[in-house]
Design a protein around this motif. Structure first.
Motif, mmCIF file in Angstrom:
data_model
loop_
_atom_site.group_PDB
_atom_site.id
_atom_site.type_symbol
_atom_site.label_atom_id
_atom_site.label_comp_id
_atom_site.label_asym_id
_atom_site.label_seq_id
_atom_site.Cartn_x
_atom_site.Cartn_y
_atom_site.Cartn_z
ATOM 1 N N VAL A 75 -65.931 10.628 -19.784
ATOM 2 C CA VAL A 75 -64.543 10.565 -19.305
ATOM 3 C C VAL A 75 -64.072 9.117 -19.300
ATOM 4 O O VAL A 75 -62.970 8.805 -19.761
ATOM 5 C CB VAL A 75 -64.407 11.206 -17.903
ATOM 6 N N LEU A 76 -64.911 8.219 -18.790
ATOM 7 C CA LEU A 76 -64.584 6.791 -18.786
ATOM 8 C C LEU A 76 -64.301 6.301 -20.207
ATOM 9 O O LEU A 76 -63.310 5.611 -20.448
ATOM 10 C CB LEU A 76 -65.725 5.994 -18.153
ATOM 11 N N ASP A 77 -65.168 6.661 -21.152
ATOM 12 C CA ASP A 77 -64.960 6.263 -22.545
ATOM 13 C C ASP A 77 -63.617 6.770 -23.066
ATOM 14 O O ASP A 77 -62.891 6.038 -23.753
ATOM 15 C CB ASP A 77 -66.082 6.805 -23.443
ATOM 16 N N ALA A 78 -63.283 8.018 -22.748
ATOM 17 C CA ALA A 78 -62.028 8.607 -23.222
ATOM 18 C C ALA A 78 -60.829 7.877 -22.628
ATOM 19 O O ALA A 78 -59.852 7.594 -23.334
ATOM 20 C CB ALA A 78 -61.978 10.098 -22.866
ATOM 21 N N ILE A 79 -60.899 7.546 -21.342
ATOM 22 C CA ILE A 79 -59.792 6.833 -20.688
ATOM 23 C C ILE A 79 -59.596 5.461 -21.336
ATOM 24 O O ILE A 79 -58.481 5.073 -21.691
ATOM 25 C CB ILE A 79 -60.061 6.661 -19.180
ATOM 26 N N LYS A 80 -60.679 4.725 -21.472
ATOM 27 C CA LYS A 80 -60.580 3.334 -21.920
ATOM 28 C C LYS A 80 -60.350 3.200 -23.427
ATOM 29 O O LYS A 80 -59.934 2.145 -23.884
ATOM 30 C CB LYS A 80 -61.826 2.550 -21.491
ATOM 31 N N SER A 81 -60.580 4.260 -24.191
ATOM 32 C CA SER A 81 -60.356 4.170 -25.638
ATOM 33 C C SER A 81 -58.958 4.646 -26.053
ATOM 34 O O SER A 81 -58.572 4.458 -27.201
ATOM 35 C CB SER A 81 -61.414 4.981 -26.386
ATOM 36 N N ASP A 82 -58.221 5.216 -25.124
ATOM 37 C CA ASP A 82 -56.879 5.729 -25.423
ATOM 38 C C ASP A 82 -55.834 4.693 -25.002
ATOM 39 O O ASP A 82 -55.770 4.317 -23.834
ATOM 40 C CB ASP A 82 -56.653 7.039 -24.678
ATOM 41 N N PRO A 83 -54.999 4.224 -25.931
ATOM 42 C CA PRO A 83 -53.977 3.224 -25.574
ATOM 43 C C PRO A 83 -53.038 3.682 -24.453
ATOM 44 O O PRO A 83 -52.515 2.852 -23.720
ATOM 45 C CB PRO A 83 -53.200 3.022 -26.879
ATOM 46 N N LYS A 84 -52.851 4.982 -24.304
ATOM 47 C CA LYS A 84 -51.954 5.504 -23.265
ATOM 48 C C LYS A 84 -52.578 5.464 -21.877
ATOM 49 O O LYS A 84 -51.873 5.505 -20.882
ATOM 50 C CB LYS A 84 -51.546 6.942 -23.582
#
Length: 120
Positions: A63-72
């Motif tokens: 989840v952390l990876d998904a949050i931090k890899s998405d510009p939004k």
């Protein structure tokens, strides 16, 4: 009112964190990684309090990876709230972009102070 997302498979932890912020923020709860990602997209919370070990195919680090890899969403502050207290776990979370790391059992006051510090 701004949102805080509390993600933990333990309802007692979610309740404890929710009570800590109830008068200052709208609390959204998720009990797994998939629900957390849905809530992040829907509500764009001011902060995420995220457990590492959860049931299902998506754990807290993913989840952390998904949050931090998405510009939004990459600017959303994320605090890991986990029982994984070894330095290697903390270093891994920081490397992945975690903004804070709280080891269970944690101090709700310290988590609250971190959230308050974000507003300044």
């Amino acid at each position: 009112m701004r949102y805080i997302l509390v993600v933990d498979d333990n309802s007692d932890i979610r309740r404890l964190l929710s009570v800590t912020f109830v008068n200052r923020y709208e609390i959204i709860e998720a009990d797994n990684g998939k629900a957390a990602l849905y809530a992040i997209r829907k509500f764009h919370p001011a902060a995420v309090l995220l457990d590492v070990m959860m049931p299902g195919e998506i754990d807290g680090m993913q989840v952390l990876d998904a949050i931090k890899s998405d510009p939004k969403t990459r600017d959303i502050p994320v605090a890991m709230v986990t029982s994984r207290g070894q330095q290697v776990d903390q270093d891994d979370a920081k490397r992945r972009g975690a903004d804070a790391y709280f080891v269970k059992p944690f101090s709700p006051q310290k988590v609250g102070s971190w959230i308050q510090g974000l507003a300044h």
